[in-house]
Scaffold this active site. Structure first.
Site, mmCIF file in Angstrom:
data_model
loop_
_atom_site.group_PDB
_atom_site.id
_atom_site.type_symbol
_atom_site.label_atom_id
_atom_site.label_comp_id
_atom_site.label_asym_id
_atom_site.label_seq_id
_atom_site.Cartn_x
_atom_site.Cartn_y
_atom_site.Cartn_z
ATOM 1 C CD GLU A 219 -2.324 -16.058 26.763
ATOM 2 O OE1 GLU A 219 -1.864 -17.001 27.404
ATOM 3 O OE2 GLU A 219 -3.229 -15.320 27.175
ATOM 4 C CG LEU B 120 -2.330 -0.593 0.942
ATOM 5 C CD1 LEU B 120 -2.228 -2.104 0.801
ATOM 6 C CD2 LEU B 120 -3.322 -0.232 2.023
#
Ligand code: FAD
Length: 395
Positions: A374, A349
């Site tokens: 995590e 982009l």
């Protein structure tokens, strides 16, 4: 008979291996339901929520109505879905923003699964129906200022005093900590690490949001403090002793991440494909340049690999055969794959890629936190290393 698909069968750029065809009708239904909700209710305003650093608390009840809180837990008002259904929901939430999936992970996989697995029947009845409905919010306090990757060094203590428990210490980076009605708090007791349910408003318990985050801005993380917090005897989760208690919940949340990040990655690829087809330079669409095609092809290959891995782990989990080390492979590889896809999509982009409007940079920033919580890549590499060699190399 030919083993090839009939000529003219369209290739699905976001599902190169036609994994959709392997999903059961009730799995596809979950996807449509969650994608429609997230697309209508959150997608149009997520850039603003992220820029302002806001979590919209009203979303919790809506997610409860959608049946995605504690989605794969059974009984006590929980939806009782399959692991694959839960994974699909995570994918569709994270396609909009990792903050949405993070909420579902904290509420369902961490807080609710701790109570569901390790709590007493009274604790389950007290909290799970309300949490499944999004009427009560939970958080999960394991990490501390000086104990992250190594929770065995936690300093928060729980001591007995006159038939009660007294908690002292601090937790950091606790998702939804400041709005939680109940905090699942892990603390060191005389007989090892124990889990406690601490209700909001308990004297000595305070929570303060961490506000200078550049990642997961449409989500809340807080610092919790416990200064002589007195809890009744039955505030302890009776079934959990040692780090096995919190670790079992982390496995649940990691599983959701394996799926969730494929949603963020898919959104990045979809946006890059669309933009490349529309944007012209040097007199033609940039999609026509070989170098752009190389990026798009690499992203599509990487996404397909991540989707295959997620579905495989989901099927193993539903069959009761999923091992923690396999979840580590998924967390490690799918998160870094999503990060690579986001980075590459951003480059497709050009300058537009750094704008909030196009979402990709937001996904990129979010994935930095997702890569950290995590279990970091290093931690999952060490878990796998230990499983492969029999040697633990953590310390
Ligand atoms: C947005 C966000 C949300 C979170 N939500 C929660 C939550 O709800 N509840 C909760 O309890 N926690 C939560 N966490 C905490 C998260 O789990 C920790 O940040 C994570 O475990 C890493 O701990 P740390 O930040 O202390 O990093 P550290 O453990 O200090 O690690 C720093 C670096 O050292 C590396 N490292 C550490 N040990 C080793 C080793 N043995 N070998 C090689 N490298 C190593 C790490 O991989 C990392 O790169 C959240 C964090 C964030 C950022």
């Amino acid at each position: 008979m030919s083993s090839h698909a009939p000529v003219g069968t369209p290739l699905r750029p976001l599902d190169l291996f036609n994994l959709d065809d392997d999903l059961a009708p009730e799995e596809l239904e979950v996807r449509e339901r969650v994608a429609a909700w997230a697309g209508e209710r959150v997608a149009p305003r997520i850039a603003g929520l992220f820029e302002r650093g806001e979590w919209d608390s009203s979303l919790a009840r809506e997610m409860g109505e959608l049946g995605i809180l504690g989605m794969h837990l059974e009984g006590h008002g929980c939806p009782g879905g399959s692991a694959v259904q839960y994974g699909i929901a995570c994918t569709e939430l994270e396609a909009v923003d990792s903050g949405l999936r993070t909420f579902v992970s904290v509420q369902g996989s961490l807080a609710m699964s701790a109570i569901h697995r390790w709590g007493s029947d009274e604790q389950r009845d007290r909290w799970l129906p309300e949490m499944a409905a999004g009427e009560a919010i939970g958080c999960f306090g394991l990490t501390e200022p000086s104990a992250g990757s190594d929770p065995s060094r936690m300093l928060t203590t729980a001591r007995r005093e006159g038939g009660a428990w007294v908690l002292d210490g601090a937790k950091r980076w606790i998702g939804m900590g400041s709005i939680a009605d109940v905090a699942v708090v892990w603390a060191r007791a005389e007989d090892g690490v124990r889990g406690f349910l601490v209700e909001r408003g308990t004297p000595g318990f305070t929570a303060q949001d961490i506000v200078d985050k550049l990642s997961l801005r449409a989500s809340l993380q807080s610092e919790l403090r416990f200064d002589g917090v007195r809890l009744p005897d039955d505030a302890m989760l009776p079934g959990a002793r040692g780090l096995r208690g919190p670790f079992s919940c982390l496995d649940e949340a990691r599983f959701g991440i394996v799926w969730g990040v494929t949603g963020a990655a898919r959104d990045c690829l979809e946006r890059a494909l669309r933009y490349a087809g529309e944007r012209e330079q040097f007199g033609r669409a940039i999609a026509g340049f070989q170098l752009t095609q190389s990026k798009l092809a690499e992203m599509a290959v990487a996404l397909s690999r991540a989707q295959l891995l997620a579905l495989r782990l989901g099927r193993l989990k539903d069959a009761g055969r999923l091992r923690p080390e396999q979840i580590s492979v998924g967390k490690l590889d799918n998160v870094r794959t999503a990060q690579e896809i986001a980075r590459t999509a951003r480059s497709v982009l050009g300058g537009e890629g750094v704008r909030a409007e196009h979402a990709i940079m937001r996904h990129m920033a979010n994935l930095e936190a997702v890569a950290t919580y995590e279990g970091t890549a290093e931690v999952h590499t060490l878990i796998l290393g230990a499983a492969l060699t029999g040697h633990r190399a953590f310390a």
